[in-house]
Design a protein around this motif. Structure first.
Motif, PDB file in Angstrom:
ATOM      1  N   ILE A   1       6.175   1.943   9.108  1.00 51.03           N
ATOM      2  CA  ILE A   1       5.195   3.174   9.506  1.00 51.03           C
ATOM      3  C   ILE A   1       5.852   4.152   9.748  1.00 51.03           C
ATOM      4  N   ILE A   2       7.133   4.379  10.638  1.00 56.26           N
ATOM      5  CA  ILE A   2       7.762   5.426  10.766  1.00 56.26           C
ATOM      6  C   ILE A   2       8.346   6.310   9.530  1.00 56.26           C
ATOM      7  N   GLY A   3       9.048   5.124   8.936  1.00 56.74           N
ATOM      8  CA  GLY A   3       9.547   5.807   7.605  1.00 56.74           C
ATOM      9  C   GLY A   3       8.318   6.429   6.593  1.00 56.74           C
ATOM     10  N   ASP A   4       7.286   5.879   6.545  1.00 59.82           N
ATOM     11  CA  ASP A   4       6.086   6.532   5.886  1.00 59.82           C
ATOM     12  C   ASP A   4       5.831   7.728   6.447  1.00 59.82           C
ATOM     13  N   LYS A   5       5.940   7.884   7.889  1.00 60.81           N
ATOM     14  CA  LYS A   5       5.312   8.956   8.503  1.00 60.81           C
ATOM     15  C   LYS A   5       6.351  10.337   8.204  1.00 60.81           C
ATOM     16  N   MET A   6       7.664   9.869   8.206  1.00 60.86           N
ATOM     17  CA  MET A   6       8.637  10.903   7.741  1.00 60.86           C
ATOM     18  C   MET A   6       8.528  11.303   6.645  1.00 60.86           C
ATOM     19  N   ARG A   7       8.252  10.366   5.594  1.00 59.65           N
ATOM     20  CA  ARG A   7       8.112  10.987   4.069  1.00 59.65           C
ATOM     21  C   ARG A   7       6.880  11.823   4.157  1.00 59.65           C
ATOM     22  N   LYS A   8       5.839  11.519   4.613  1.00 58.98           N
ATOM     23  CA  LYS A   8       4.511  12.353   4.559  1.00 58.98           C
ATOM     24  C   LYS A   8       4.830  13.833   5.285  1.00 58.98           C
ATOM     25  N   ASN A   9       5.531  13.843   6.513  1.00 59.07           N
ATOM     26  CA  ASN A   9       5.996  14.969   7.048  1.00 59.07           C
ATOM     27  C   ASN A   9       6.618  15.842   6.145  1.00 59.07           C
ATOM     28  N   GLN A  10       7.629  15.230   5.247  1.00 60.88           N
ATOM     29  CA  GLN A  10       8.192  16.138   4.690  1.00 60.88           C
ATOM     30  C   GLN A  10       7.688  16.577   3.062  1.00 60.88           C
ATOM     31  N   ILE A  11       6.743  15.594   2.900  1.00 59.84           N
ATOM     32  CA  ILE A  11       5.991  16.028   1.671  1.00 59.84           C
ATOM     33  C   ILE A  11       4.893  17.305   2.092  1.00 59.84           C
ATOM     34  N   GLU A  12       4.560  17.343   3.159  1.00 56.65           N
ATOM     35  CA  GLU A  12       3.725  18.276   3.827  1.00 56.65           C
ATOM     36  C   GLU A  12       4.454  19.873   3.774  1.00 56.65           C
TER      37      GLU A  12
ATOM     38  N   ALA B   1      -7.463  19.035  -7.776  1.00 62.47           N
ATOM     39  CA  ALA B   1      -7.074  18.697  -6.482  1.00 62.47           C
ATOM     40  C   ALA B   1      -6.583  17.185  -6.182  1.00 62.47           C
ATOM     41  N   GLU B   2      -7.594  16.332  -6.676  1.00 61.53           N
ATOM     42  CA  GLU B   2      -7.571  14.940  -6.315  1.00 61.53           C
ATOM     43  C   GLU B   2      -6.399  14.131  -7.064  1.00 61.53           C
ATOM     44  N   ILE B   3      -5.943  15.039  -8.213  1.00 65.93           N
ATOM     45  CA  ILE B   3      -4.602  14.524  -8.835  1.00 65.93           C
ATOM     46  C   ILE B   3      -3.479  14.932  -8.107  1.00 65.93           C
ATOM     47  N   GLN B   4      -3.413  16.146  -7.766  1.00 67.38           N
ATOM     48  CA  GLN B   4      -2.368  16.811  -6.821  1.00 67.38           C
ATOM     49  C   GLN B   4      -2.246  15.773  -5.660  1.00 67.38           C
ATOM     50  N   ALA B   5      -3.256  15.283  -4.735  1.00 66.82           N
ATOM     51  CA  ALA B   5      -3.174  14.694  -3.759  1.00 66.82           C
ATOM     52  C   ALA B   5      -2.695  13.162  -4.024  1.00 66.82           C
ATOM     53  N   ALA B   6      -3.196  12.532  -4.887  1.00 62.66           N
ATOM     54  CA  ALA B   6      -2.691  11.486  -5.333  1.00 62.66           C
ATOM     55  C   ALA B   6      -1.298  11.177  -5.600  1.00 62.66           C
ATOM     56  N   ILE B   7      -0.732  12.325  -6.430  1.00 66.15           N
ATOM     57  CA  ILE B   7       0.769  12.547  -6.471  1.00 66.15           C
ATOM     58  C   ILE B   7       1.636  12.470  -5.304  1.00 66.15           C
ATOM     59  N   PHE B   8       1.114  13.468  -4.839  1.00 70.88           N
ATOM     60  CA  PHE B   8       1.925  13.731  -3.338  1.00 70.88           C
ATOM     61  C   PHE B   8       1.635  12.741  -2.256  1.00 70.88           C
ATOM     62  N   ASP B   9       0.798  11.728  -2.662  1.00 72.06           N
ATOM     63  CA  ASP B   9       0.778  10.553  -1.615  1.00 72.06           C
ATOM     64  C   ASP B   9       1.817   9.551  -1.993  1.00 72.06           C
ATOM     65  N   ILE B  10       2.390   9.680  -3.069  1.00 69.99           N
ATOM     66  CA  ILE B  10       3.240   8.473  -3.646  1.00 69.99           C
ATOM     67  C   ILE B  10       4.542   9.122  -3.771  1.00 69.99           C
ATOM     68  N   ALA B  11       4.797  10.311  -3.220  1.00 71.76           N
ATOM     69  CA  ALA B  11       5.981  11.072  -3.440  1.00 71.76           C
ATOM     70  C   ALA B  11       7.220  11.055  -2.282  1.00 71.76           C
ATOM     71  N   THR B  12       8.430  11.348  -2.650  1.00 70.82           N
ATOM     72  CA  THR B  12       9.545  11.217  -1.822  1.00 70.82           C
ATOM     73  C   THR B  12      10.242  12.375  -2.055  1.00 70.82           C
TER      74      THR B  12
END
Length: 236
Positions: free
Chosen positions: A3-14, A30-41
């Protein structure tokens, strides 16, 4: 991922800004952008770091948030050499998503760079849920093919001065819809000459001529395009 690692990843993506504003993904719904960023690192790499190797196993694809990536290829017994250079806003590496072929080119940073990485496994899982995403990957492949064809077209110019100018314009990203500012090419004079299919003895004097004309500034391992419109004019 915990959970912590995923939160850090999402913070970086934001914090990613350039790839939301320009380039392939910015043109997707927009939905494709969101889906791609949701799995991005987010990857932060030093200069001259390998993103993937020529002949390497299939993997994911990448977007350049900051920095530059150069590609090297070798379709013969010759040693790999630098070819195209991609700047911030470009995406690359998507070809191996569709099959098991090895990497036909290698990719390496030319300066400290920030990349967005999309793992192949995560992308395929996403595509299984949203198969329409393949249409947009095809668009990306078409964009990158156009870049390769453009460089090939530049290299067919018979006049050495025109060919060198066209190569510099291409490598500096000035043919992109989102050209970098300032436009800088991370390459030595000998590398530029090789890409433009010129000998070093011919390439260096022509580069110096462009510098005397105020179009470029030569440095040890990089070239600044001082007058982009003027350099573009030299291609025709």
């Amino acid at each position: 991922m915990d959970i912590i690692g995923d939160k850090m990843r999402k913070n970086q993506i934001e914090k990613i800004e350039v790839l939301r504003r320009v380039g392939w993904l910015s043109d997707c719904p927009a939905e494709i952008q969101a889906a791609i960023f949701d799995i991005a690192t987010v990857l932060r790499l030093e200069a001259d770091a390998s993103v993937y190797q020529l002949g390497g196993e299939p993997g994911g694809f990448f977007g350049i948030e900051a920095g530059c990536v150069a590609f090297e290829a070798a379709q013969s017994s010759r040693a790999p050499q630098k070819g195209l250079i991609f700047h911030a806003g470009c995406w690359f590496g998507e070809v191996t998503l569709t099959g098991q072929r090895v990497r036909l080119v290698g990719a390496r940073t030319t300066r400290p760079s920030t990349l967005v990485s999309i793992e192949r496994r995560r992308f395929l899982a996403l595509a299984a849920r949203q198969p329409e995403i393949w249409r947009y990957v095809a668009d990306l492949t078409a964009d990158n093919l156009a870049r390769v064809v453009g460089l090939a077209e530049d290299l067919m110019l018979r006049d050495s001065r025109q060919r060198l100018a066209a190569t510099l314009v291409r490598l500096a990203g000035l043919r992109e819809a989102f050209p970098p500012n300032p436009p800088v090419i991370d390459a030595t004079q000998s590398e530029i000459a090789a890409i433009a299919n010129l000998s070093r003895s011919m390439g260096s004097p022509l580069l110096q001529e462009l510098e005397r004309d105020g179009l470029i500034e030569l440095n040890r391992s990089m070239i600044l395009i001082a007058d982009p419109p003027g350099l573009v004019q030299r291609t025709s």
